[in-house]
Design an enzyme around this catalytic site. Structure first.
Site, PDB file in Angstrom:
ATOM      1  N   SER A  76     -15.968 -34.706   5.557  1.00 40.63           N
ATOM      2  CA  SER A  76     -17.351 -34.337   5.217  1.00 40.63           C
ATOM      3  C   SER A  76     -17.574 -34.526   3.728  1.00 40.63           C
ATOM      4  CB  SER A  76     -17.617 -32.872   5.572  1.00 40.63           C
ATOM      5  OG  SER A  76     -18.889 -32.480   5.086  1.00 40.63           O
ATOM      6  N   TYR A 101     -14.124 -24.564   5.624  1.00 40.24           N
ATOM      7  CA  TYR A 101     -14.486 -25.864   6.221  1.00 40.24           C
ATOM      8  C   TYR A 101     -13.939 -27.007   5.373  1.00 40.24           C
ATOM      9  CZ  TYR A 101     -17.697 -29.549   7.945  1.00 40.24           C
ATOM     10  OH  TYR A 101     -18.253 -30.701   8.468  1.00 40.24           O
TER      11      TYR A 101
END
Ligand code: NAP
Length: 253
Positions: A148, A161
């Protein structure tokens, strides 16, 4: 000798597993790879209706697709998913490790359960499929992992995350080298904000607009923006791209 994935088999469609393909980016990837001529395993964890509807649509359009339930956090479930893929469609040529979850919580407020679940799906899930793929993929195959762009932004709330995506990037770089001799490429895509429930859920319209204005291209990404990148990495034209992280984010970072 031609060692592109296209030359691997002549009498059947190449086979792609897309994890987390019942909705969001994964569903767009499954649609794109089916259009590219792959027989597609639409993996899902808990959305059978969406997965079945997608599979019906792909098959109605002349493709070949099956839905396979498997929580990628379970090594046994992942092994069974490869078993079904091989029995129903043939040996796997492309693995797309798209399944992932995101809950933004400050590190200090993160529960043990959220930490464990995020690592179980994003990291162990990717580990499980990579380990299975090592022995079971066709030579000349392609692996696409999911990182990401948040990893480059270091925004508050993203510690857990981002840590999982850092692990996925490490897997990508090392596994590409461990597959030496197999002509299998291992790359990662690192999307910027994409308009899916993972990104949109829990955000106000104002917060969404703030993200949309961040890239110089001044919009949110759409699932198809990422599906086309995966199509490239899974296809013949990306044969010399290996061990890389492709940040597809409209120029955000
Ligand atoms: P999404 O819309 O929330 O969809 C997630 C998909 O993953 C669903 O199909 C879900 O299936 C599946 N899934 C969740 N847990 C699973 C598990 N344990 N085993 C198998 N499948 C599971 O998410 P998305 O936005 O498409 O994200 C896809 C990937 O892109 C993720 O890795 C995410 O981290 C990454 N990414 C997204 C963005 C973004 O802005 N959207 C940005 C950067 C990176 P079920 O419904 O069946 O559970």
């Amino acid at each position: 000798m031609n060692t592109t994935p296209h030359a691997a088999q002549s009498d059947r469609a190449r086979v792609a597993i897309v994890t987390g393909a019942s909705r969001g980016i994964g569903a767009a990837i499954a649609q794109r790879l089916a259009a590219d001529g792959f027989a597609v395993v639409v993996n899902y964890a808990s959305s059978p209706a969406e997965a079945d509807a997608l599979v019906a649509q792909l098959n109605a359009n002349g493709g070949r697709a099956i839905a396979v339930q498997a929580d990628v956090a379970s090594a046994d479930a992942v092994r069974r998913m490869f078993d079904v893929a091989e029995q129903e469609l043939g040996k796997v040529d492309v693995l797309v490790n798209n399944a992932g979850i995101l809950k933004t919580v400050p590190l200090a407020d993160t529960s043990d359960a959220l930490f464990d679940r995020t690592f179980a799906i994003n990291v162990r899930g990717t580990f499980n499929t990579l380990r299975e793929a090592a022995d079971r993929m066709n030579d000349g195959g392609r692996i696409v992992n999911f990182s990401s762009t948040t990893l480059a932004l270091n925004m508050p709330g993203y510690a857990i995350y981002n840590a999982t995506k850092a692990a996925v990037e490490s897997f990508t770089h090392v596994f590409a080298k461990e597959l030496r001799g197999r002509n299998i490429t291992v790359n990662a895509v690192a999307p910027g904000p994409i308009a899916t429930s993972l990104f949109l859920d829990g955000k106000t319209d104002e917060q969404v607009q703030t993200f949309a204005k961040m890239p110089p291209l001044q919009r949110l990404g759409q699932p198809d923006d990422i599906a086309s990148v995966v199509s490239f990495l899974a296809g013949a034209d990306a044969g010399w791209v290996n061990g890389q992280v492709l940040r597809a984010n409209g120029g955000l970072a």
